[in-house]
Design a protein around this motif. Structure first.
Motif, PDB file in Angstrom:
ATOM      1  N   UNK A   2      63.634  -0.444  23.861  1.00 43.81           N
ATOM      2  CA  UNK A   2      64.007   0.981  23.454  1.00 43.81           C
ATOM      3  C   UNK A   2      65.464   1.377  23.964  1.00 43.81           C
ATOM      4  N   UNK A   3      66.149   2.390  23.199  1.00 44.32           N
ATOM      5  CA  UNK A   3      67.342   2.698  23.743  1.00 44.32           C
ATOM      6  C   UNK A   3      67.162   3.312  25.344  1.00 44.32           C
ATOM      7  N   UNK A   4      65.935   3.842  25.545  1.00 40.06           N
ATOM      8  CA  UNK A   4      65.967   4.292  26.780  1.00 40.06           C
ATOM      9  C   UNK A   4      66.119   3.269  27.928  1.00 40.06           C
ATOM     10  N   UNK A   5      65.551   2.027  27.661  1.00 42.50           N
ATOM     11  CA  UNK A   5      65.928   1.041  28.604  1.00 42.50           C
ATOM     12  C   UNK A   5      67.367   0.279  28.492  1.00 42.50           C
ATOM     13  N   UNK A  23      83.362   0.286  20.855  1.00 41.93           N
ATOM     14  CA  UNK A  23      83.099   1.524  20.185  1.00 41.93           C
ATOM     15  C   UNK A  23      84.216   1.708  18.911  1.00 41.93           C
ATOM     16  N   UNK A  24      85.141   0.827  19.026  1.00 38.27           N
ATOM     17  CA  UNK A  24      86.134   0.913  18.022  1.00 38.27           C
ATOM     18  C   UNK A  24      85.563   0.357  16.558  1.00 38.27           C
ATOM     19  N   UNK A  25      85.786   1.264  15.502  1.00 33.61           N
ATOM     20  CA  UNK A  25      85.305   0.855  14.242  1.00 33.61           C
ATOM     21  C   UNK A  25      84.035   0.966  13.992  1.00 33.61           C
ATOM     22  N   UNK A  26      83.359   2.014  14.560  1.00 33.77           N
ATOM     23  CA  UNK A  26      81.827   2.273  14.653  1.00 33.77           C
ATOM     24  C   UNK A  26      81.308   2.993  13.573  1.00 33.77           C
ATOM     25  N   UNK A  27      82.441   3.617  12.733  1.00 32.35           N
ATOM     26  CA  UNK A  27      82.195   4.679  11.681  1.00 32.35           C
ATOM     27  C   UNK A  27      81.377   4.028  10.682  1.00 32.35           C
ATOM     28  N   UNK A  28      81.598   2.820  10.335  1.00 30.66           N
ATOM     29  CA  UNK A  28      80.778   2.277   9.015  1.00 30.66           C
ATOM     30  C   UNK A  28      79.379   2.150   9.287  1.00 30.66           C
ATOM     31  N   UNK A  29      78.833   1.839  10.889  1.00 26.81           N
ATOM     32  CA  UNK A  29      77.446   2.090  11.108  1.00 26.81           C
ATOM     33  C   UNK A  29      76.700   3.253  10.974  1.00 26.81           C
ATOM     34  N   UNK A  30      77.602   4.406  11.135  1.00 26.30           N
ATOM     35  CA  UNK A  30      77.046   5.644  10.740  1.00 26.30           C
ATOM     36  C   UNK A  30      76.667   5.952   9.392  1.00 26.30           C
ATOM     37  N   UNK A  31      77.364   5.248   8.239  1.00 33.76           N
ATOM     38  CA  UNK A  31      77.140   5.121   7.027  1.00 33.76           C
ATOM     39  C   UNK A  31      75.880   4.582   6.853  1.00 33.76           C
ATOM     40  N   UNK A  32      75.798   3.342   7.246  1.00 35.14           N
ATOM     41  CA  UNK A  32      74.548   2.527   7.171  1.00 35.14           C
ATOM     42  C   UNK A  32      73.403   3.316   7.515  1.00 35.14           C
ATOM     43  N   UNK A  45      66.665   0.181  15.342  1.00 36.07           N
ATOM     44  CA  UNK A  45      67.349  -0.966  15.908  1.00 36.07           C
ATOM     45  C   UNK A  45      68.812  -0.535  15.709  1.00 36.07           C
ATOM     46  N   UNK A  46      69.385  -0.169  14.786  1.00 34.84           N
ATOM     47  CA  UNK A  46      70.645   0.221  14.407  1.00 34.84           C
ATOM     48  C   UNK A  46      71.138   1.153  15.425  1.00 34.84           C
ATOM     49  N   UNK A  47      70.589   2.419  15.471  1.00 32.18           N
ATOM     50  CA  UNK A  47      70.783   3.233  16.176  1.00 32.18           C
ATOM     51  C   UNK A  47      70.835   2.927  17.854  1.00 32.18           C
ATOM     52  N   UNK A  48      69.993   2.052  18.085  1.00 31.31           N
ATOM     53  CA  UNK A  48      70.264   1.420  19.614  1.00 31.31           C
ATOM     54  C   UNK A  48      71.419   0.549  19.770  1.00 31.31           C
ATOM     55  N   UNK A  49      71.705  -0.117  18.513  1.00 28.28           N
ATOM     56  CA  UNK A  49      72.824  -0.753  18.791  1.00 28.28           C
ATOM     57  C   UNK A  49      74.344  -0.035  18.874  1.00 28.28           C
ATOM     58  N   UNK A  50      74.271   0.931  18.268  1.00 25.70           N
ATOM     59  CA  UNK A  50      75.446   1.918  18.212  1.00 25.70           C
ATOM     60  C   UNK A  50      75.506   2.526  19.652  1.00 25.70           C
ATOM     61  N   UNK A  51      74.327   3.059  20.131  1.00 24.09           N
ATOM     62  CA  UNK A  51      74.457   3.557  21.533  1.00 24.09           C
ATOM     63  C   UNK A  51      74.981   2.520  22.696  1.00 24.09           C
ATOM     64  N   UNK A  52      74.271   1.252  22.409  1.00 27.36           N
ATOM     65  CA  UNK A  52      74.785   0.092  23.251  1.00 27.36           C
ATOM     66  C   UNK A  52      76.364   0.074  23.150  1.00 27.36           C
ATOM     67  N   UNK A  53      76.732  -0.148  22.108  1.00 32.98           N
ATOM     68  CA  UNK A  53      78.367  -0.278  21.839  1.00 32.98           C
ATOM     69  C   UNK A  53      78.944   0.877  22.562  1.00 32.98           C
ATOM     70  N   UNK A  54      78.431   2.031  22.718  1.00 26.53           N
ATOM     71  CA  UNK A  54      79.237   3.161  23.246  1.00 26.53           C
ATOM     72  C   UNK A  54      79.022   3.305  24.535  1.00 26.53           C
ATOM     73  N   UNK A  87      75.920  10.009  19.378  1.00 29.21           N
ATOM     74  CA  UNK A  87      75.683   9.382  18.267  1.00 29.21           C
ATOM     75  C   UNK A  87      74.550   9.985  17.506  1.00 29.21           C
ATOM     76  N   UNK A  88      73.901  10.979  17.890  1.00 31.76           N
ATOM     77  CA  UNK A  88      72.846  11.731  16.997  1.00 31.76           C
ATOM     78  C   UNK A  88      73.327  12.767  16.470  1.00 31.76           C
ATOM     79  N   UNK A  89      74.335  13.514  16.908  1.00 29.72           N
ATOM     80  CA  UNK A  89      74.945  14.462  16.197  1.00 29.72           C
ATOM     81  C   UNK A  89      76.451  14.395  15.437  1.00 29.72           C
ATOM     82  N   UNK A  90      76.836  13.173  15.529  1.00 30.10           N
ATOM     83  CA  UNK A  90      78.211  12.702  14.723  1.00 30.10           C
ATOM     84  C   UNK A  90      77.874  12.963  13.155  1.00 30.10           C
ATOM     85  N   UNK A  91      78.894  13.445  12.700  1.00 32.45           N
ATOM     86  CA  UNK A  91      78.729  13.299  10.948  1.00 32.45           C
ATOM     87  C   UNK A  91      79.876  12.748  10.398  1.00 32.45           C
TER      88      UNK A  91
END
Length: 272
Positions: A2-5, A23-32, A45-54, A87-91
């Motif tokens: 989980x993202x908590x761990x 965290x560079x060029x992470x914007x395309x992942x938000x579109x996904x 899984x994708x959300x967890x990967x985005x958090x990990x990269x940040x 990550x959760x609030x970015x538009x």
């Protein structure tokens, strides 16, 4: 996992950045992420990967606030909470890069931690907010003015009331308390001294000064004859018979004046 761990894993805190910031060029992942349904298992899984990269961004910001009385682990955990919020609030539809949104979001989370959880005594939130802004304002004004800014300069910079800025400076003393047993100095033999050992003892004369300040205006308000009797009896140490001769009255009258006057002064002083 989980993202908590992910947030609490020491290995992630020490992760080596590969090439540019992760965290560079992470914007395309938000579109996904936006294209995936809420129930899609790939979304978590994708959300967890985005958090990990940040996470390196959270560590970088936490280090900026280190050395201010809070443990780095607490600051890092708070910054990581800010990463999750970012990550959760970015538009991505707004067109701004994620970094421009994430940095103030994470820093705001850390500043709220300082404001709400690290004060030793209760201080109004408005003063906490101003106190947190004073440091950056001083740095900015020092460069702009070529001197240390005054409280008025800081108040104008922060668009705050001068009284509030002054109170915020005073409120800094409430940020952290010091133990009276902490060693803060040494004596002539270089032995450590605690704060308690450096504090002065209560002076007996303080009570006398306080009593004088209390009685002084009451004496000034006495009638002329009463004030003369008081001065001659207690400041000139004259016996009652001499006071009576000076005023052309009997000793019994002097005695009554003194008794009445002292009773009145005592009642007024205790009442005030």
């Amino acid at each position: 996992m989980s993202y908590q761990s992910t947030l609490t894993s020491p290995a992630n805190a020490r992760r080596t950045r590969r090439g540019a910031d992760s965290y560079d060029n992470i914007e395309p992942l938000f579109a996904q992420l936006a294209a995936l349904g809420v129930a899609d298992p790939r979304r978590a899984s994708l959300r967890e990967e985005m958090i990990r990269r940040c996470l390196p961004l959270a560590e970088h910001i936490a280090r900026k606030f280190a050395g201010r009385g809070e443990s780095f682990d607490d600051l890092l955990q708070t910054a990581r909470v800010g990463v999750v919020a970012a990550v959760d609030r970015f538009d991505p539809d707004y067109g701004a890069p994620f970094l421009a949104f994430a940095v103030p979001t994470i820093m705001g989370e850390v500043r709220r931690h300082f404001r709400d959880h690290t004060w030793s005594v209760r201080v109004p939130r408005r003063l906490k907010d101003i106190q947190q802004s004073i440091g950056p304002a001083i740095e900015t004004l020092s460069q702009r003015l070529g001197r240390m800014p005054t409280a008025a300069d800081i108040a104008q910079e922060l668009d705050a009331d001068l009284v509030e800025v002054t109170q915020a400076f005073i409120a800094r003393n409430a940020y952290q308390t010091s133990s009276i047993d902490a060693h803060i100095a040494t004596d002539s033999d270089y032995a450590p001294l605690s704060l308690l050992e450096t504090l002065g003892a209560e002076q007996s004369d303080f009570r006398t000064v306080e009593d004088c300040l209390t009685v002084k205006p009451l004496i000034a308000a006495l009638p002329e004859q009463d004030r003369q009797v008081l001065i001659m009896r207690f400041f000139e140490s004259r016996p009652q018979i001499q006071i009576a001769e000076s005023l052309g009255v009997s000793q019994m009258q002097v005695s009554r004046i003194l008794a009445r006057m002292l009773r009145s002064l005592r009642e007024q002083a205790l009442r005030d």
